[in-house]
Design a protein around this motif. Structure first.
Motif, PDB file in Angstrom:
ATOM      1  N   SER A 103      -2.028  10.301   7.214  1.00 15.31           N
ATOM      2  CA  SER A 103      -0.097   9.779   7.062  1.00 15.31           C
ATOM      3  C   SER A 103      -0.046   8.184   8.144  1.00 15.31           C
ATOM      4  N   ARG A 104      -1.233   8.203   9.185  1.00 20.53           N
ATOM      5  CA  ARG A 104      -1.372   6.957   9.244  1.00 20.53           C
ATOM      6  C   ARG A 104      -2.360   6.224   9.018  1.00 20.53           C
ATOM      7  N   PRO A 105      -2.308   4.968   9.101  1.00 19.30           N
ATOM      8  CA  PRO A 105      -1.523   3.974   8.778  1.00 19.30           C
ATOM      9  C   PRO A 105      -0.835   3.523   7.482  1.00 19.30           C
ATOM     10  N   PHE A 106      -0.929   5.276   6.453  1.00 25.85           N
ATOM     11  CA  PHE A 106      -0.937   4.975   4.959  1.00 25.85           C
ATOM     12  C   PHE A 106       0.607   4.733   5.188  1.00 25.85           C
ATOM     13  N   VAL A 107       0.886   5.585   5.379  1.00 25.16           N
ATOM     14  CA  VAL A 107       2.519   5.626   4.815  1.00 25.16           C
ATOM     15  C   VAL A 107       3.478   4.610   5.674  1.00 25.16           C
ATOM     16  N   GLY A 108       2.878   3.687   6.759  1.00 25.58           N
ATOM     17  CA  GLY A 108       3.189   2.616   7.183  1.00 25.58           C
ATOM     18  C   GLY A 108       2.767   1.353   5.664  1.00 25.58           C
ATOM     19  N   MET A 109       1.866   1.760   5.204  1.00 27.89           N
ATOM     20  CA  MET A 109       1.125   0.532   3.735  1.00 27.89           C
ATOM     21  C   MET A 109       2.808   1.013   2.693  1.00 27.89           C
ATOM     22  N   LEU A 110       2.514   2.332   2.030  1.00 33.86           N
ATOM     23  CA  LEU A 110       3.485   2.660   0.982  1.00 33.86           C
ATOM     24  C   LEU A 110       4.480   2.305   1.132  1.00 33.86           C
ATOM     25  N   TYR A 111       5.131   2.502   2.637  1.00 40.24           N
ATOM     26  CA  TYR A 111       6.726   2.205   2.681  1.00 40.24           C
ATOM     27  C   TYR A 111       6.731   0.627   2.575  1.00 40.24           C
ATOM     28  N   ARG A 112       5.595  -0.179   2.879  1.00 36.38           N
ATOM     29  CA  ARG A 112       6.120  -1.621   2.622  1.00 36.38           C
ATOM     30  C   ARG A 112       6.180  -2.572   0.968  1.00 36.38           C
ATOM     31  N   GLU A 113       4.779  -1.752   0.945  1.00 30.75           N
ATOM     32  CA  GLU A 113       4.609  -1.789  -0.993  1.00 30.75           C
ATOM     33  C   GLU A 113       5.696  -1.354  -1.258  1.00 30.75           C
ATOM     34  N   THR A 114       6.389  -0.627  -1.263  1.00 26.33           N
ATOM     35  CA  THR A 114       7.438   0.595  -2.396  1.00 26.33           C
ATOM     36  C   THR A 114       8.816  -0.486  -1.807  1.00 26.33           C
ATOM     37  N   ARG A 115       9.305  -1.027  -0.902  1.00 30.77           N
ATOM     38  CA  ARG A 115       9.977  -1.594  -0.771  1.00 30.77           C
ATOM     39  C   ARG A 115       9.423  -2.969  -1.193  1.00 30.77           C
ATOM     40  N   GLN A 116       8.665  -3.700  -0.909  1.00 28.51           N
ATOM     41  CA  GLN A 116       8.122  -4.963  -2.069  1.00 28.51           C
ATOM     42  C   GLN A 116       8.299  -4.938  -3.528  1.00 28.51           C
ATOM     43  N   ARG A 117       8.286  -3.963  -3.992  1.00 27.80           N
ATOM     44  CA  ARG A 117       7.461  -3.801  -5.755  1.00 27.80           C
ATOM     45  C   ARG A 117       8.333  -2.787  -5.976  1.00 27.80           C
ATOM     46  N   LEU A 118       9.297  -1.307  -5.107  1.00 29.99           N
ATOM     47  CA  LEU A 118      10.438  -1.443  -6.173  1.00 29.99           C
ATOM     48  C   LEU A 118      12.045  -0.528  -4.810  1.00 29.99           C
ATOM     49  N   PRO A 119      11.956  -1.306  -5.162  1.00 35.44           N
ATOM     50  CA  PRO A 119      13.288  -2.196  -4.014  1.00 35.44           C
ATOM     51  C   PRO A 119      14.132  -0.724  -4.212  1.00 35.44           C
ATOM     52  N   ALA A 120      14.259  -0.363  -5.827  1.00 34.09           N
ATOM     53  CA  ALA A 120      15.459   0.528  -5.990  1.00 34.09           C
ATOM     54  C   ALA A 120      14.427   2.137  -5.766  1.00 34.09           C
TER      55      ALA A 120
END
Length: 318
Positions: A103-120
């Protein structure tokens, strides 16, 4: 009975065996969840759950309606997914189960990429150990799960993301881990922090120890990776984890890691998808991000990174 959230509450309570846990999962108060279940029971004409000191389990009525309600919820999700497909946009919640060691630091990485690429797309992260995640995948309470597997190959139906070596960790300056490699036999009698049983990794370790005539010294049971790292950094004990799980502490100079050899101990990191419903566009896109990001985090796309993860902190600071 047109509120799908009430039906989702019923399904979650049955799957988790707890109305309290279901309320937390759906961001409801305990009182609101109880009122919703009571309203459902009134509409359906009978009690849906037996309540005990250990949680809840479905009555005959509850067990009878659950499959149809689950099918209805799956149909509703599929309708929404089909509509989004027509629009060509990934939208909605994706439920991802992750292991504490990942979970660390992967969840943070995934969150940032998801917010950038999949905002909805909204992520819902469930951090848990493998047994719970296996159940969550089986009953559909998560869409995707990142799992650890052991043996010669990952199970059929799961996608291999990475193959990682297990390491002994010790405090900075620790004699046993200073060379970056440690033979398995040196675990004999070594004070170890181990996960609580039952645990798949612990079972593999104990079986290998018996095979090699080694005594494992369980000095303390710890199920939190961050707590485990803090205790080991204080000295006097060791633990066995994949190197990436404590990379932060190694970079800070608090811990050293040494890869286990003779024989090596390897785990497979896999991606599993629930079979309880079709994957939505959003889930497919999140799975695509997981496939891209996790191997990079684990150094699987860079042989130099794999070597780096197994070297002690002192060598890395030179």
């Amino acid at each position: 009975m047109n509120d799908l959230r009430d039906l989702e509450l019923l399904v979650q309570a049955a799957a988790l065996g707890s109305l309290t846990k279901a309320a937390v999962k759906l961001d409801l108060t305990q009182s609101a969840a109880s009122r919703r279940i009571a309203a459902l029971e009134e509409r359906l004409g009978g009690r849906l759950f037996h309540r005990t000191g250990r949680g809840v389990h479905p009555t005959e009525l509850g067990a009878g309606v659950l499959p149809r309600i689950e099918a209805l919820l799956n149909d509703a999700e599929q309708i929404a997914s089909d509509a989004r497909a027509l629009a060509g946009k990934p939208v909605g919640t994706v439920r991802l189960g992750v292991l504490p060691s990942v979970s660390r630091p992967f969840v943070g990485m995934l969150y940032r990429e998801t917010r950038q690429r999949l905002p909805a797309v909204r992520l819902q992260i469930d951090e848990a150990f493998g047994g719970f995640l296996d159940e969550a995948i089986a009953n559909g309470t998560v869409d995707l799960a990142i799992l650890n597997r052991y043996g010669h190959a990952p199970p059929d139906g799961e996608e291999l993301l990475a193959r990682v070596d297990m390491c002994v960790i010790g405090a900075a300056g620790d004699r046993l881990t200073r060379h970056g490699r440690i033979p398995f036999r040196e675990l004999d009698g070594l004070p170890l922090l181990l996960p609580s049983a039952p645990n798949a990794w612990r079972g593999v370790l104990e079986k290998k120890a018996r095979r090699h005539g080694i005594r494992l010294d369980e000095s303390m049971v710890v199920d939190s990776v961050s707590l485990l790292a803090d205790v080991v950094a204080g000295g006097g004990c060791h633990a066995i984890v994949p190197g990436y799980a404590v990379e932060r502490e190694v970079d800070e100079g608090r811990l050293q890691v040494a890869r286990i050899v003779q024989p090596a101990m390897t785990r497979f990191v896999t991606l599993s998808v629930t079979a309880q419903r079709p994957m939505t566009i959003a889930a497919r896109e999140v799975a695509r991000l997981v496939r891209s990001l996790l191997p990079k985090m684990l150094g699987q796309d860079d042989s130099a990174a794999r070597v780096r993860a197994a070297r002690p902190a002192a060598a890395r600071r030179r």
